[in-house]
Enzyme design. Structure first.
Site, PDB file in Angstrom:
ATOM      1  CB  VAL A 113      -0.724  -0.012   1.048  1.00 35.41           C
ATOM      2  CG1 VAL A 113      -1.819  -1.376   1.426  1.00 35.41           C
ATOM      3  CG2 VAL A 113      -0.400  -0.039   2.440  1.00 35.41           C
ATOM      4  CG  HIS A 136      -4.009  -6.106  -0.037  1.00 41.49           C
ATOM      5  ND1 HIS A 136      -2.659  -6.991   0.795  1.00 41.49           N
ATOM      6  CD2 HIS A 136      -4.663  -6.856  -0.349  1.00 41.49           C
ATOM      7  CE1 HIS A 136      -3.255  -7.642   0.566  1.00 41.49           C
ATOM      8  NE2 HIS A 136      -4.318  -7.664  -0.412  1.00 41.49           N
ATOM      9  N   GLY A 224       8.769 -11.703  -2.471  1.00 48.95           N
ATOM     10  CA  GLY A 224       9.153 -11.047  -1.080  1.00 48.95           C
ATOM     11  C   GLY A 224       7.554 -10.568  -0.321  1.00 48.95           C
ATOM     12  CD  GLU A 252      13.948 -16.174   6.010  1.00 47.00           C
ATOM     13  OE1 GLU A 252      14.493 -17.619   6.563  1.00 47.00           O
ATOM     14  OE2 GLU A 252      14.572 -15.731   6.294  1.00 47.00           O
TER      15      GLU A 252
HETATM   16  C1  BJW Z   1      11.921 -10.749   1.436  1.00 51.02           C
HETATM   17  C2  BJW Z   1      12.739  -8.715   1.726  1.00 51.02           C
HETATM   18  C3  BJW Z   1      13.580  -9.208   0.332  1.00 51.02           C
HETATM   19  C4  BJW Z   1      11.703  -9.938   3.345  1.00 51.02           C
HETATM   20  N1  BJW Z   1      13.321  -9.776  -0.384  1.00 51.02           N
HETATM   21  N2  BJW Z   1      11.357 -11.385   0.315  1.00 51.02           N
HETATM   22  C5  BJW Z   1     -10.362 -15.888   9.495  1.00 51.02           C
HETATM   23  C6  BJW Z   1     -11.703 -14.693   9.095  1.00 51.02           C
HETATM   24  C7  BJW Z   1     -11.718 -13.645   8.512  1.00 51.02           C
HETATM   25  C8  BJW Z   1     -11.133 -13.498   7.465  1.00 51.02           C
HETATM   26  C9  BJW Z   1      -9.628 -14.936   7.268  1.00 51.02           C
HETATM   27  C10 BJW Z   1      -9.833 -16.120   7.759  1.00 51.02           C
HETATM   28  N3  BJW Z   1      -9.557 -16.860   6.923  1.00 51.02           N
HETATM   29  C11 BJW Z   1      -8.863 -16.353   5.873  1.00 51.02           C
HETATM   30  C12 BJW Z   1      -9.566 -15.199   5.985  1.00 51.02           C
HETATM   31  C13 BJW Z   1      -9.124 -14.312   4.407  1.00 51.02           C
HETATM   32  C14 BJW Z   1      -8.043 -13.116   5.392  1.00 51.02           C
HETATM   33  C15 BJW Z   1      -7.148 -13.757   5.157  1.00 51.02           C
HETATM   34  O1  BJW Z   1      -6.085 -14.684   4.510  1.00 51.02           O
HETATM   35  N4  BJW Z   1      -6.403 -14.112   6.413  1.00 51.02           N
HETATM   36  C16 BJW Z   1      -5.297 -14.590   6.858  1.00 51.02           C
HETATM   37  C17 BJW Z   1      -4.525 -13.972   7.575  1.00 51.02           C
HETATM   38  C18 BJW Z   1      -5.800 -16.353   7.886  1.00 51.02           C
HETATM   39  N5  BJW Z   1      -8.092 -12.162   3.789  1.00 51.02           N
HETATM   40  C19 BJW Z   1      -9.069 -11.193   3.475  1.00 51.02           C
HETATM   41  O2  BJW Z   1      -9.180 -10.531   5.223  1.00 51.02           O
HETATM   42  C20 BJW Z   1      -8.891 -10.460   2.623  1.00 51.02           C
HETATM   43  N6  BJW Z   1      -9.937 -10.357   1.514  1.00 51.02           N
HETATM   44  C21 BJW Z   1     -10.691 -11.021   1.526  1.00 51.02           C
HETATM   45  O3  BJW Z   1     -10.804 -12.551   1.267  1.00 51.02           O
HETATM   46  O4  BJW Z   1     -12.570 -11.107   1.959  1.00 51.02           O
HETATM   47  C22 BJW Z   1     -13.016 -12.164   1.220  1.00 51.02           C
HETATM   48  C23 BJW Z   1     -13.931 -12.013   2.291  1.00 51.02           C
HETATM   49  C24 BJW Z   1     -14.842 -11.457   3.285  1.00 51.02           C
HETATM   50  C25 BJW Z   1     -15.486 -11.431   4.437  1.00 51.02           C
HETATM   51  C26 BJW Z   1     -14.989 -12.647   5.180  1.00 51.02           C
HETATM   52  C27 BJW Z   1     -13.385 -13.260   5.009  1.00 51.02           C
HETATM   53  C28 BJW Z   1     -12.762 -13.095   3.098  1.00 51.02           C
HETATM   54  C29 BJW Z   1      -8.457  -9.058   2.438  1.00 51.02           C
HETATM   55  C30 BJW Z   1      -7.006  -9.231   3.346  1.00 51.02           C
HETATM   56  C31 BJW Z   1      -6.470  -7.988   3.486  1.00 51.02           C
HETATM   57  C32 BJW Z   1      -5.146  -7.229   3.855  1.00 51.02           C
HETATM   58  N7  BJW Z   1      -4.604  -6.571   4.829  1.00 51.02           N
HETATM   59  C33 BJW Z   1      -3.547  -6.330   4.738  1.00 51.02           C
HETATM   60  C34 BJW Z   1      -3.743  -4.941   5.532  1.00 51.02           C
HETATM   61  C35 BJW Z   1      -3.160  -3.979   4.370  1.00 51.02           C
HETATM   62  C36 BJW Z   1      -3.772  -2.488   4.986  1.00 51.02           C
HETATM   63  C37 BJW Z   1      -2.179  -1.941   5.663  1.00 51.02           C
HETATM   64  O5  BJW Z   1      -1.049  -1.946   5.046  1.00 51.02           O
HETATM   65  O6  BJW Z   1      -2.399  -1.775   6.525  1.00 51.02           O
HETATM   66  O7  BJW Z   1      -2.199  -6.110   3.620  1.00 51.02           O
HETATM   67  S1  BJW Z   1      -2.377  -7.752   5.720  1.00 51.02           S
HETATM   68  C38 BJW Z   1      -1.048  -7.452   5.372  1.00 51.02           C
HETATM   69  O8  BJW Z   1      -0.570  -8.636   4.752  1.00 51.02           O
HETATM   70  C39 BJW Z   1      -1.102  -6.667   4.339  1.00 51.02           C
HETATM   71  C40 BJW Z   1      -0.206  -6.828   3.166  1.00 51.02           C
HETATM   72  O9  BJW Z   1      -0.884  -6.710   1.826  1.00 51.02           O
HETATM   73  C41 BJW Z   1      -0.734  -8.960   3.032  1.00 51.02           C
HETATM   74  C42 BJW Z   1       0.412  -9.986   3.420  1.00 51.02           C
HETATM   75  O10 BJW Z   1       1.570  -9.629   4.010  1.00 51.02           O
HETATM   76  P1  BJW Z   1       2.983 -10.277   2.933  1.00 51.02           P
HETATM   77  O11 BJW Z   1       2.836  -8.933   2.111  1.00 51.02           O
HETATM   78  O12 BJW Z   1       2.954 -11.691   2.010  1.00 51.02           O
HETATM   79  O13 BJW Z   1       4.086 -10.140   3.812  1.00 51.02           O
HETATM   80  P2  BJW Z   1       3.954  -9.539   5.340  1.00 51.02           P
HETATM   81  O14 BJW Z   1       5.433  -9.171   5.947  1.00 51.02           O
HETATM   82  O15 BJW Z   1       3.759 -11.657   5.410  1.00 51.02           O
HETATM   83  O16 BJW Z   1       5.698 -11.271   4.390  1.00 51.02           O
HETATM   84  C43 BJW Z   1       7.320 -10.563   4.301  1.00 51.02           C
HETATM   85  C44 BJW Z   1       7.879 -11.596   3.189  1.00 51.02           C
HETATM   86  O17 BJW Z   1       9.304 -11.350   2.789  1.00 51.02           O
HETATM   87  C45 BJW Z   1       8.469 -12.475   3.779  1.00 51.02           C
HETATM   88  O18 BJW Z   1       8.314 -13.955   3.243  1.00 51.02           O
HETATM   89  C46 BJW Z   1       9.776 -12.413   3.841  1.00 51.02           C
HETATM   90  O19 BJW Z   1      10.874 -13.316   3.915  1.00 51.02           O
HETATM   91  C47 BJW Z   1       9.715 -11.796   2.485  1.00 51.02           C
HETATM   92  N8  BJW Z   1      11.263 -10.953   2.250  1.00 51.02           N
HETATM   93  N9  BJW Z   1      12.209  -8.741   2.765  1.00 51.02           N
HETATM   94  C48 BJW Z   1      12.428 -10.960  -1.412  1.00 51.02           C
HETATM   95  N10 BJW Z   1      14.402  -8.446   1.009  1.00 51.02           N
END
Ligand code: BJW
Ligand code: ZN
Length: 290
Positions: A113, A136, A224, A252
């Protein structure tokens, strides 16, 4: 079978590809100084997700949620694109990838974001519309809870009452209790504004466009991301199920379940080499020249 790290073999697949997608996460911006969510310094280790990144959390305590997003805006507003953003911005230009993927279309689908991918493309190629989908949402956008208006906003601070609160969030001190009327308000209807990002339990943005891209992709670059959050973590599986190629770029071995290729290490080093055959230290110079 364990995924391959053979760059030449992967580049021969890019040569024949027609529709490449990249699915990016917080690791893409890590080298720009933006904290990830789940790493050892990750935001969700230090802050409680359910208090900050759900619609319920905002309804319960908009003052607290705004202070967290103000802190994030202050960091992202000062950050610059890193060599990984630059490699992707270059690869987005058909003339830049004509040797490596001559017949392919390319779209970056980012969970980030921070706006750095778009900023990077605008800096390098100001007259083209970058093929980037910010699924997102955007830190630098607001959404009115009353009239639904979505507006760009890069003000720092976004409202006077939030000034200085980034220090409280940073040091984990108790947040300020800001009255509702002093939080960001809609210039059109005076309704309460919220950050223009997608929280848990909310639908992602541009889902139809993304579905079409995922359905036709023959190569998926997974960059990432911990692949812990749906629906983004499902895209690569879907490409692999249709016999497409999945390549993971991560420090990782995370999210490599369906990967054919895994390029370990910081993506700011691996992406320039794998996508462009360029050394990463040449990338920053590209941004400075322009
Ligand atoms: C490197 C590196 C380098 C480091 N080089 N690599 C139960 C209840 C309710 C919902 C759910 C549920 N079970 C499942 C859900 C669905 C839910 C979900 O998935 N939850 C799980 C956590 C279980 N998803 C949603 O709710 C989504 N919507 C949806 O599914 O709609 C349908 C629905 C409707 C109603 C009910 C249920 C479902 C929406 C998801 C929105 C996520 N929002 C966030 C916050 C955004 C705003 C903000 O920034 O504050 O988005 S959460 C956060 O996680 C953010 C990220 O975009 C997202 C992903 O994280 P990301 O990018 O993968 O980061 P990290 O830190 O996890 O990983 C970093 C990686 O980089 C690591 O692997 C490192 O090793 C690597 N790395 N340096 C290369 N230099
Ligand atoms: Zn409004």
């Amino acid at each position: 079978m364990a995924p391959s790290s053979d760059v030449t073999k992967f580049q021969s697949i890019l040569q024949k590809s027609r529709h490449i997608i990249a699915i990016a996460g917080a690791g893409l911006s890590a080298a720009s100084g933006i904290p990830t969510f789940r790493g050892s310094d990750g935001l969700w280790l230090n802050y409680t997700l359910s208090d900050l990144a759900t619609p319920r959390a905002f309804r319960k305590n908009p003052s607290k949620v705004w202070q967290f997003y103000h802190y994030r805006r202050e960091i992202a507003g000062k950050a610059l694109p890193n060599p990984a953003h630059i490699a992707l911005a270059l690869f987005s230009q058909p003339d830049q990838r004509k040797e490596i993927a001559p017949d392919a279309e390319f779209t970056l689908i980012t969970q980030n974001v921070d706006g750095l991918s778009v900023l990077c493309s605008q800096m390098l190629f100001p007259s083209t519309d970058p093929p980037i989908i910010e699924m997102h949402g955007r830190l630098f956008e607001t959404l009115c809870t009353q009239c639904g208006d979505r507006m760009p906003n890069r003000d720092s601070p976004i409202c006077p009452a939030l000034a200085g609160t980034e220090e409280l969030v940073k040091s984990h001190a108790k947040e300020r209790q800001i009255p509702l009327e002093d939080l960001p308000r809609c210039p059109k209807c005076r309704g309460l504004l919220r950050p223009g990002v997608v929280w848990f339990e909310e639908s992602i943005l541009h889902d139809e466009e993304i579905s079409e891209l995922v359905d036709q992709a023959d190569v998926a670059l997974v960059i990432g991301t911990s692949s812990r959050v749906a629906p983004a973590n499902l895209f690569a599986h879907s490409v692999a199920e249709r016999k497409g190629t999945v390549a993971v770029f991560n420090t990782e071995p995370q999210g490599i379940g369906s990967a054919h290729f895994y390029f370990p290490g910081p993506c700011e080093q691996t992406l320039p080499r794998v996508l462009l055959g360029k050394e990463p230290d040449k990338m920053n110079g590209i941004l400075q020249q322009d």
